[in-house]
Write a protein that holds these residues in place. Structure first.
Motif, PDB file in Angstrom:
ATOM      1  N   THR A 116       1.419 -15.285   5.863  1.00 10.05           N
ATOM      2  CA  THR A 116       2.384 -14.967   4.804  1.00 10.05           C
ATOM      3  C   THR A 116       2.463 -13.462   4.572  1.00 10.05           C
ATOM      4  OG1 THR A 116       0.679 -15.221   3.112  1.00 10.05           O
ATOM      5  CG2 THR A 116       2.037 -17.158   3.608  1.00 10.05           C
ATOM      6  N   ARG A 117       1.441 -12.760   5.049  1.00 10.22           N
ATOM      7  CA  ARG A 117       1.403 -11.305   4.859  1.00 10.22           C
ATOM      8  C   ARG A 117       0.519 -10.690   5.930  1.00 10.22           C
ATOM      9  NH1 ARG A 117      -2.084  -8.337   1.202  1.00 10.22           N
ATOM     10  NH2 ARG A 117      -1.210  -6.302   0.774  1.00 10.22           N
ATOM     11  N   ALA A 118       0.966  -9.556   6.470  1.00  9.28           N
ATOM     12  CA  ALA A 118       0.158  -8.785   7.421  1.00  9.28           C
ATOM     13  C   ALA A 118       0.208  -7.326   6.989  1.00  9.28           C
ATOM     14  CB  ALA A 118       0.686  -8.933   8.836  1.00  9.28           C
ATOM     15  N   VAL A 119      -0.942  -6.664   7.049  1.00  7.04           N
ATOM     16  CA  VAL A 119      -1.038  -5.272   6.589  1.00  7.04           C
ATOM     17  C   VAL A 119      -1.708  -4.433   7.664  1.00  7.04           C
ATOM     18  CG1 VAL A 119      -1.898  -3.716   4.785  1.00  7.04           C
ATOM     19  CG2 VAL A 119      -1.262  -6.061   4.196  1.00  7.04           C
ATOM     20  N   VAL A 120      -1.168  -3.234   7.886  1.00  8.60           N
ATOM     21  CA  VAL A 120      -1.790  -2.246   8.773  1.00  8.60           C
ATOM     22  C   VAL A 120      -2.427  -1.194   7.877  1.00  8.60           C
ATOM     23  CG1 VAL A 120      -1.424  -0.543  10.584  1.00  8.60           C
ATOM     24  CG2 VAL A 120      -0.048  -2.638  10.557  1.00  8.60           C
ATOM     25  N   ALA A 144       1.001  -4.894  -8.944  1.00 13.08           N
ATOM     26  CA  ALA A 144       0.051  -4.672  -7.854  1.00 13.08           C
ATOM     27  C   ALA A 144      -1.250  -4.152  -8.433  1.00 13.08           C
ATOM     28  CB  ALA A 144       0.614  -3.672  -6.847  1.00 13.08           C
ATOM     29  N   GLU A 145      -2.314  -4.338  -7.674  1.00 12.50           N
ATOM     30  CA  GLU A 145      -3.604  -3.809  -8.115  1.00 12.50           C
ATOM     31  C   GLU A 145      -3.523  -2.293  -8.188  1.00 12.50           C
ATOM     32  OE1 GLU A 145      -6.915  -5.242  -5.786  1.00 12.50           O
ATOM     33  OE2 GLU A 145      -5.636  -6.812  -4.977  1.00 12.50           O
ATOM     34  N   PRO A 146      -4.250  -1.662  -9.140  1.00 15.69           N
ATOM     35  CA  PRO A 146      -4.177  -0.205  -9.255  1.00 15.69           C
ATOM     36  C   PRO A 146      -4.605   0.516  -7.983  1.00 15.69           C
ATOM     37  CG  PRO A 146      -5.457  -1.162 -11.071  1.00 15.69           C
ATOM     38  CD  PRO A 146      -5.086  -2.273 -10.147  1.00 15.69           C
ATOM     39  N   GLU A 147      -5.617  -0.014  -7.264  1.00 18.94           N
ATOM     40  CA  GLU A 147      -6.106   0.654  -6.071  1.00 18.94           C
ATOM     41  C   GLU A 147      -5.784  -0.140  -4.811  1.00 18.94           C
ATOM     42  OE1 GLU A 147      -9.869   2.976  -8.099  1.00 18.94           O
ATOM     43  OE2 GLU A 147     -10.249   1.231  -6.878  1.00 18.94           O
ATOM     44  N   ALA A 148      -4.691  -0.908  -4.848  1.00 21.45           N
ATOM     45  CA  ALA A 148      -4.366  -1.788  -3.724  1.00 21.45           C
ATOM     46  C   ALA A 148      -4.068  -1.011  -2.454  1.00 21.45           C
ATOM     47  CB  ALA A 148      -3.167  -2.667  -4.078  1.00 21.45           C
ATOM     48  N   GLY A 149      -3.694   0.261  -2.564  1.00 23.43           N
ATOM     49  CA  GLY A 149      -3.312   1.026  -1.386  1.00 23.43           C
ATOM     50  C   GLY A 149      -4.455   1.679  -0.653  1.00 23.43           C
ATOM     51  N   THR A 150      -5.685   1.609  -1.186  1.00 23.78           N
ATOM     52  CA  THR A 150      -6.833   2.274  -0.564  1.00 23.78           C
ATOM     53  C   THR A 150      -8.074   1.406  -0.730  1.00 23.78           C
ATOM     54  OG1 THR A 150      -5.909   4.421  -1.150  1.00 23.78           O
ATOM     55  CG2 THR A 150      -8.212   4.391  -0.553  1.00 23.78           C
ATOM     56  N   ASP A 202     -12.888   8.807   5.415  1.00 23.12           N
ATOM     57  CA  ASP A 202     -13.838   7.693   5.403  1.00 23.12           C
ATOM     58  C   ASP A 202     -13.278   6.473   4.670  1.00 23.12           C
ATOM     59  OD1 ASP A 202     -13.804   8.825   2.922  1.00 23.12           O
ATOM     60  OD2 ASP A 202     -15.972   8.821   2.626  1.00 23.12           O
ATOM     61  N   ARG A 203     -11.952   6.440   4.445  1.00 24.15           N
ATOM     62  CA  ARG A 203     -11.324   5.334   3.728  1.00 24.15           C
ATOM     63  C   ARG A 203     -10.233   4.697   4.576  1.00 24.15           C
ATOM     64  NH1 ARG A 203     -12.903   5.720  -1.431  1.00 24.15           N
ATOM     65  NH2 ARG A 203     -11.228   4.527  -2.366  1.00 24.15           N
ATOM     66  N   LEU A 204      -9.796   3.531   4.153  1.00 23.71           N
ATOM     67  CA  LEU A 204      -8.654   2.859   4.778  1.00 23.71           C
ATOM     68  C   LEU A 204      -7.492   2.892   3.792  1.00 23.71           C
ATOM     69  CD1 LEU A 204     -10.464  -0.241   6.316  1.00 23.71           C
ATOM     70  CD2 LEU A 204      -9.404   1.631   7.581  1.00 23.71           C
ATOM     71  N   VAL A 205      -6.344   3.310   4.285  1.00 28.65           N
ATOM     72  CA  VAL A 205      -5.152   3.447   3.448  1.00 28.65           C
ATOM     73  C   VAL A 205      -4.069   2.526   4.000  1.00 28.65           C
ATOM     74  CG1 VAL A 205      -3.371   5.045   2.641  1.00 28.65           C
ATOM     75  CG2 VAL A 205      -5.728   5.832   2.894  1.00 28.65           C
ATOM     76  N   ARG A 206      -3.449   1.746   3.099  1.00 32.21           N
ATOM     77  CA  ARG A 206      -2.392   0.835   3.541  1.00 32.21           C
ATOM     78  C   ARG A 206      -1.200   1.656   4.028  1.00 32.21           C
ATOM     79  NH1 ARG A 206      -1.009  -2.897  -0.892  1.00 32.21           N
ATOM     80  NH2 ARG A 206       0.206  -1.141  -1.636  1.00 32.21           N
ATOM     81  N   ALA A 207      -0.816   1.445   5.300  1.00 31.83           N
ATOM     82  CA  ALA A 207       0.272   2.227   5.894  1.00 31.83           C
ATOM     83  C   ALA A 207       1.542   1.406   6.057  1.00 31.83           C
ATOM     84  CB  ALA A 207      -0.160   2.777   7.249  1.00 31.83           C
ATOM     85  N   THR A 211     -15.214   4.415  20.034  1.00 33.77           N
ATOM     86  CA  THR A 211     -16.041   3.989  18.901  1.00 33.77           C
ATOM     87  C   THR A 211     -15.469   4.459  17.573  1.00 33.77           C
ATOM     88  OG1 THR A 211     -17.403   5.977  19.124  1.00 33.77           O
ATOM     89  CG2 THR A 211     -18.140   4.005  20.302  1.00 33.77           C
ATOM     90  N   VAL A 212     -14.307   5.106  17.617  1.00 32.29           N
ATOM     91  CA  VAL A 212     -13.703   5.658  16.402  1.00 32.29           C
ATOM     92  C   VAL A 212     -12.766   4.631  15.781  1.00 32.29           C
ATOM     93  CG1 VAL A 212     -12.242   7.494  15.486  1.00 32.29           C
ATOM     94  CG2 VAL A 212     -13.842   7.982  17.339  1.00 32.29           C
ATOM     95  N   LEU A 213     -12.975   4.338  14.504  1.00 29.50           N
ATOM     96  CA  LEU A 213     -12.081   3.433  13.781  1.00 29.50           C
ATOM     97  C   LEU A 213     -10.798   4.176  13.449  1.00 29.50           C
ATOM     98  CD1 LEU A 213     -11.633   0.688  12.316  1.00 29.50           C
ATOM     99  CD2 LEU A 213     -12.555   1.810  10.261  1.00 29.50           C
ATOM    100  N   ARG A 214      -9.675   3.697  13.986  1.00 27.98           N
ATOM    101  CA  ARG A 214      -8.376   4.320  13.728  1.00 27.98           C
ATOM    102  C   ARG A 214      -7.596   3.572  12.657  1.00 27.98           C
ATOM    103  NH1 ARG A 214      -8.345   9.350  15.744  1.00 27.98           N
ATOM    104  NH2 ARG A 214      -8.885   9.407  17.924  1.00 27.98           N
ATOM    105  N   ALA A 215      -7.772   2.217  12.609  1.00 23.55           N
ATOM    106  CA  ALA A 215      -7.010   1.405  11.677  1.00 23.55           C
ATOM    107  C   ALA A 215      -7.638   0.027  11.604  1.00 23.55           C
ATOM    108  CB  ALA A 215      -5.555   1.302  12.143  1.00 23.55           C
ATOM    109  N   ALA A 216      -7.010  -0.839  10.804  1.00 29.50           N
ATOM    110  CA  ALA A 216      -7.408  -2.240  10.729  1.00 29.50           C
ATOM    111  C   ALA A 216      -6.154  -3.070  10.501  1.00 29.50           C
ATOM    112  CB  ALA A 216      -8.404  -2.458   9.600  1.00 29.50           C
ATOM    113  N   LEU A 217      -6.119  -4.248  11.125  1.00 28.71           N
ATOM    114  CA  LEU A 217      -5.024  -5.189  10.928  1.00 28.71           C
ATOM    115  C   LEU A 217      -5.565  -6.339  10.090  1.00 28.71           C
ATOM    116  CD1 LEU A 217      -3.583  -5.361  14.568  1.00 28.71           C
ATOM    117  CD2 LEU A 217      -2.849  -3.872  12.692  1.00 28.71           C
ATOM    118  N   ALA A 218      -4.880  -6.656   9.008  1.00 29.45           N
ATOM    119  CA  ALA A 218      -5.332  -7.727   8.112  1.00 29.45           C
ATOM    120  C   ALA A 218      -4.203  -8.725   7.918  1.00 29.45           C
ATOM    121  CB  ALA A 218      -5.754  -7.138   6.773  1.00 29.45           C
TER     122      ALA A 218
END
Length: 199
Positions: free
Chosen positions: A34-38, A61-67, A44-49, A90-97
């Motif tokens: 129903t939802r996919a996020v990159v 939306a959650e106050p910190e939903a973007g990070t 050192d953080r993950l930011v919703r792109a 070995t470098v984390l570039r992103a995550a797919l959720a």
């Protein structure tokens, strides 16, 4: 695997702002989520792109939903059912959720998300290299501008110094020239005297 072919086509576009929403859509469509996020790794953080479907303007939306702080925190979110890291070596570039409430994450879903993550690693490596190149070009432009400004300052300083030297030379030689003129005039007057005028 038509979803993978579409993902590859989107990745060849090379434009991150166009490719990432497309990747989110491919992951959502391919897994039935129903939802996919990159999420992009920024420092050192993950930011919703990008996400699919796109969020509705004005929705709560959650106050910190973007990070999020890291992958572990991302996995604990109630709106996340499965996460695959996008690694460049070995470098984390992103995550797919993905979010699939009430539906299982199948092995086919997991494989599809992994395959898209592997392709996204190439995209993100290319984007990172392009960003590095763009930064080097920007620095070269900045250095060229600094050099141009430095040359202008040097030319102005040279002109100011030339004018100062001309003024100093004019002042220093004008007194001597006046004395020399007086001496020449006196010598000329002495030569012009007749011998009988001399006692």
């Amino acid at each position: 695997y038509s979803a993978l072919a579409e993902a590859a086509a989107r990745m060849h576009a090379g434009e991150l702002d166009q490719a990432l929403p497309g990747l989110a859509q491919v992951v959502a469509d391919g897994t039935g989520a129903t939802r996919a996020v990159v999420w992009l790794a920024v420092g050192d953080r993950l930011v919703r792109a990008a996400e699919y479907p796109p969020p509705v303007a004005g929705s709560e939306a959650e106050p910190e939903a973007g990070t999020v702080e890291n992958l572990a925190v991302l996995l604990t979110r109630p709106d996340t059912d499965h996460v695959v890291p996008v690694l460049d070596g070995t470098v984390l570039r992103a995550a797919l959720a993905i979010t699939k409430p009430g539906a299982p994450i199948t092995p086919a879903d997991q494989q599809l998300v992994r395959d898209v993550a592997n392709g996204a690693a190439l995209l993100l490596r290319g984007v990172a290299l392009n960003a590095e190149l763009a930064e080097r070009v920007r620095r070269a432009d900045d250095l060229a501008e600094e050099l141009r400004a430095s040359r202008q300052r040097l030319a102005r300083a040279r002109e100011v110094e030339r004018k100062r030297l001309v003024t100093e030379l004019g002042n220093a030689t004008s007194d001597r020239l006046a004395a020399l003129r007086a001496d020449v005039a006196a010598a000329g007057a002495g030569i012009a005297r007749r011998p009988e005028d001399v006692d």
